[in-house]
Scaffold this active site. Sequence first.
Site, PDB file in Angstrom:
ATOM      1  N   TYR A   5       0.831  -1.209   0.000  1.00 46.07           N
ATOM      2  CA  TYR A   5       0.000   0.000   0.000  1.00 46.07           C
ATOM      3  C   TYR A   5       0.861   1.253   0.000  1.00 46.07           C
ATOM      4  CZ  TYR A   5      -3.906   3.021   1.655  1.00 46.07           C
ATOM      5  OH  TYR A   5      -4.873   3.988   1.804  1.00 46.07           O
ATOM      6  N   ARG A  28      -1.393   7.862  -3.870  1.00 45.01           N
ATOM      7  CA  ARG A  28      -2.280   6.937  -3.157  1.00 45.01           C
ATOM      8  C   ARG A  28      -3.533   7.611  -2.603  1.00 45.01           C
ATOM      9  NH1 ARG A  28       0.356   4.435   2.013  1.00 45.01           N
ATOM     10  NH2 ARG A  28      -0.653   6.227   3.022  1.00 45.01           N
ATOM     11  N   ASP A  29      -4.625   6.841  -2.623  1.00 46.50           N
ATOM     12  CA  ASP A  29      -5.899   7.289  -2.056  1.00 46.50           C
ATOM     13  C   ASP A  29      -6.328   8.611  -2.692  1.00 46.50           C
ATOM     14  OD1 ASP A  29      -8.109   6.935  -0.541  1.00 46.50           O
ATOM     15  OD2 ASP A  29      -7.172   7.278   1.394  1.00 46.50           O
ATOM     16  N   SER A  70      -5.644   9.221   4.132  1.00 47.08           N
ATOM     17  CA  SER A  70      -4.548   8.255   4.002  1.00 47.08           C
ATOM     18  C   SER A  70      -3.740   8.474   2.738  1.00 47.08           C
ATOM     19  CB  SER A  70      -5.091   6.825   4.041  1.00 47.08           C
ATOM     20  OG  SER A  70      -6.165   6.666   3.137  1.00 47.08           O
ATOM     21  N   ASP A 126      -8.060   0.260  -2.589  1.00 46.57           N
ATOM     22  CA  ASP A 126      -8.754   1.436  -3.141  1.00 46.57           C
ATOM     23  C   ASP A 126      -8.211   1.923  -4.474  1.00 46.57           C
ATOM     24  OD1 ASP A 126     -10.148   1.311  -0.781  1.00 46.57           O
ATOM     25  OD2 ASP A 126      -9.294   3.120   0.095  1.00 46.57           O
ATOM     26  N   ASP A 163      -8.786   5.355  11.029  1.00 44.21           N
ATOM     27  CA  ASP A 163      -8.949   5.536   9.582  1.00 44.21           C
ATOM     28  C   ASP A 163      -8.554   6.946   9.156  1.00 44.21           C
ATOM     29  OD1 ASP A 163     -10.076   2.957   9.056  1.00 44.21           O
ATOM     30  OD2 ASP A 163     -11.974   3.657   9.876  1.00 44.21           O
TER      31      ASP A 163
END
Length: 395
Positions: free
Chosen positions: A117, A122-123, A129, A168, A350
């Site tokens: 990850y 990312r995200d 995140s 994701d 989260d």
Amino acid sequence: MKVSTTSVAALAVGAIAAPSNTKPRSADKAAAVKPAAVTLDPSTNPFKTYKLAANAFYRDEVNKAVEAISDATLKAQAAKVADVGSFLWLDSIANIAKFDPAVEAVGEGEILGLVIYDLPGRDCAAKASNGELKYNELDKYKTQYIDPIVAKVKANADTAFALLIEPDSLPNLVTNADKTECSQSKTAYEEGVAYALKSLNLPNVIMYVDAGHGGWLGWDANLKPGAEELAKVYKNAGSPKQVRGYATNIAGWNAWDQEPGEFADASDAKYNSCQNEKTYVTKFSDALKTAGFPNHAIVDTGRNAVTGLREEWGDWCNVNGAGFGVRPTADTGLELADAFVWGKPGGESDGTSDSSATRYDSFCGKPDAFKPSPEAGEWNQAYFEMLLKNAKPQF
């Protein structure tokens, strides 16, 4: 909305993890015994043979949490969480350092779950995140993140690994392509995931590519495009044989087999026939088979014990009132579902509820989100204790 619990809880009471009595790798090393190399057959369910290992990092977090609990009953229950198998998130280049101690703690007959990850950009559809790499740093992802992990996996050929690939990422390309951050990251996502699949295609590895959940790619209009996106990247990687399928509900809240579904009464429910994860696995697996992608799934049940808590499907951040769900088991009742797993370690946040923080996401400030909550990945003691109290089945 009425609060209910997943009916699968009763099914898996017998699958509750007991304190591990397996022998760690270090015992073999001390005895100068060289274990045999592991070869995993991607045509079979690895969780029928191997037990998901309790990763050492989460065990340490839980043990510290136990020390902070004064209630004797809750304290005893909390101690049992440390023995539950869960995936370890390698979510930065620095956190690759967690790999070695995690491997050392793996016992005989266990498989270590790792979350890959750290994609560039990312995200892309959220803030909580966001990763360390910019969307144009694909080479850095390959050489400083994936390549070192590959070297470590190769150096531990006697250990079995279950890899969950980039939560994701590909689902965001299906449903959030109109967002600037996601359109910028498209090349890095597709090429990065393909590189990870190709590079980590090793005999002691089984891989599952993230596929969101039933409230994301499960919408009728998303099933086919979602399956085709996963299949395109898989084929671009050369169709690596150690890819077993996909992962769903990672860090999520959806029920496995609740009927009627949590959002069955919503005005738009007619557009989503996947009102629980069991239905999603069944339908998405069919779409994947047609698209030419391996179609077995692992399902995260780590925090899905209680439903009816969210205002809508997309509410993903620190859902208030949640509880630990069914413990990891291969007894899912559906051949297409290899295992229920704990993908997200319960107790790790989260995202922050501090609206002044750089990585604050408005979803973490919604009425159904637990507050206060620290930055993503940081420990939230109060949230952990809530998960424990609401666990189904209880510890």
